[in-house]
Design a protein around this motif. Sequence first.
Motif, mmCIF file in Angstrom:
data_model
loop_
_atom_site.group_PDB
_atom_site.id
_atom_site.type_symbol
_atom_site.label_atom_id
_atom_site.label_comp_id
_atom_site.label_asym_id
_atom_site.label_seq_id
_atom_site.Cartn_x
_atom_site.Cartn_y
_atom_site.Cartn_z
ATOM 1 N N TYR A 20 0.838 -1.194 0.000
ATOM 2 C CA TYR A 20 0.000 0.000 0.000
ATOM 3 C C TYR A 20 0.879 1.253 0.000
ATOM 4 O O TYR A 20 1.975 1.270 0.564
ATOM 5 N N TRP A 21 0.380 2.303 -0.646
ATOM 6 C CA TRP A 21 0.973 3.632 -0.501
ATOM 7 C C TRP A 21 0.404 4.226 0.779
ATOM 8 O O TRP A 21 -0.816 4.336 0.932
ATOM 9 N N ILE A 22 1.263 4.625 1.707
ATOM 10 C CA ILE A 22 0.820 5.135 3.002
ATOM 11 C C ILE A 22 1.398 6.530 3.227
ATOM 12 O O ILE A 22 2.606 6.738 3.078
ATOM 13 N N THR A 23 0.538 7.468 3.584
ATOM 14 C CA THR A 23 0.955 8.826 3.903
ATOM 15 C C THR A 23 0.827 9.039 5.400
ATOM 16 O O THR A 23 -0.240 8.782 5.977
ATOM 17 N N VAL A 24 1.903 9.479 6.041
ATOM 18 C CA VAL A 24 1.885 9.701 7.489
ATOM 19 C C VAL A 24 2.337 11.122 7.797
ATOM 20 O O VAL A 24 3.102 11.734 7.037
ATOM 21 N N VAL A 25 1.857 11.639 8.914
ATOM 22 C CA VAL A 25 2.262 12.947 9.426
ATOM 23 C C VAL A 25 2.980 12.742 10.752
ATOM 24 O O VAL A 25 2.440 12.113 11.676
ATOM 25 N N ASP A 26 4.208 13.255 10.845
ATOM 26 C CA ASP A 26 5.021 13.161 12.052
ATOM 27 C C ASP A 26 5.097 14.559 12.663
ATOM 28 O O ASP A 26 5.942 15.368 12.300
ATOM 29 N N ALA A 27 4.168 14.825 13.594
ATOM 30 C CA ALA A 27 4.071 16.172 14.172
ATOM 31 C C ALA A 27 4.500 16.201 15.635
ATOM 32 O O ALA A 27 3.992 17.001 16.425
ATOM 33 N N GLY A 28 5.425 15.336 16.021
ATOM 34 C CA GLY A 28 5.941 15.346 17.376
ATOM 35 C C GLY A 28 4.973 14.801 18.404
ATOM 36 O O GLY A 28 4.963 15.251 19.558
ATOM 37 N N PHE A 29 4.174 13.807 18.023
ATOM 38 C CA PHE A 29 3.200 13.228 18.945
ATOM 39 C C PHE A 29 3.913 12.417 20.024
ATOM 40 O O PHE A 29 4.882 11.706 19.749
ATOM 41 N N GLY A 30 3.372 12.486 21.258
ATOM 42 C CA GLY A 30 3.971 11.728 22.349
ATOM 43 C C GLY A 30 3.252 10.452 22.675
ATOM 44 O O GLY A 30 3.788 9.605 23.405
#
Length: 377
Positions: free
Chosen positions: A332-342
Amino acid sequence: MRPIPLPRRRVLGTAVAAGLTTTLLLALPASAAAAGPTAPVAAPATVEEPAPYVGQAICDPGAKPGTVALAELLVDHYGTGSVGISRDCSVGGASEHKEGRALDWMLDAGDPAERAVAEDALAWLAGAGPDGEPAYAARRLGVMYVIWDREIWSPSRGWRPYRGASPHTDHVHVSLSWAGAMGATSWWTGVAVRVDTGPCTPDPGPGDLPPCAPGAEQPAPSTAAAAEPQEGSGVPDGDAEAGALAELAALREDSLARLETDGRWVAQLASKDVGITDPLQTAQNGTHVFQAVDVLAESRAALATVTDPAAVSVLHGTDFGRHSTAADGDPYWITVVDAGFGSRADVEDWCAATYPQLDGGELTNACVPRRLTPPHG
């Protein structure tokens, strides 16, 4: 059919590619010029970045001024071939032709003289600038990609095999960014501009098109433009699909270079395989079947959720975590957002705040917590 007037050596003819309605036609000379065209203005110190793929978003098929200018530049300089630009909204699937920002330069790969012309022109587009800048002319013109003789080329990826339905042995396809199509790039103005924007409008316009962001140089679509993305066969044409897949591959390559599988929490915004059916989401063609252009559109939409573009990554389902593949084995093509989640809760709160119009299954289908752990089966 509405022919585009040329300043000299003009011979008007009929359309030569299915669905293309704007045509330029010149006779084949005894020999073609080897050097590429010269820009009408001096280049800035720093030219445009390579244009990423931005697929068809509206139906506004009138030939755009930058596309017309490039067509005239090619036939005037090389003195051969016919060029089709516009494609009617009722013909085929998604295509930049339907926004007036793609051209088909009719040259025969089997004819030695015409092949030489094509190869000279493509070498000019891909050639280095005065300080070694790659794809100098293509970047200044806002060229997104080129297809010719079973291969596709883009300024950021170079040449690679093309396996679309048409082998493109009878024409060179060139797709432009919106800025390139509007003649707003440094080739025509001497000023470098953004080439990653889509159609926009200074005021509310057809289909609630978004307002122009700072630095978005292209004017609004014409008032006669259709408000909705084109609905046709439901499957985009080979040009659009090839461009989208090439851009997805480039985005993944960039994402892999900065991927850290250290267990951090991220928000997964999209997980799709080309051809997948998602009953909870609608593709650009109005169906629930997602093609490569739709997968890319989802990835681009993720950029609107963050202030730092580097927070968005496009990966394969086999690049991290438990392997995620479609029934045919494709990842699968997967798009993720890495916004500093804890934590997972941080991601869930962010998803709810980012997509307040969604809840329940629709929200978890569009935004879900994931951890970037090492890939495993």
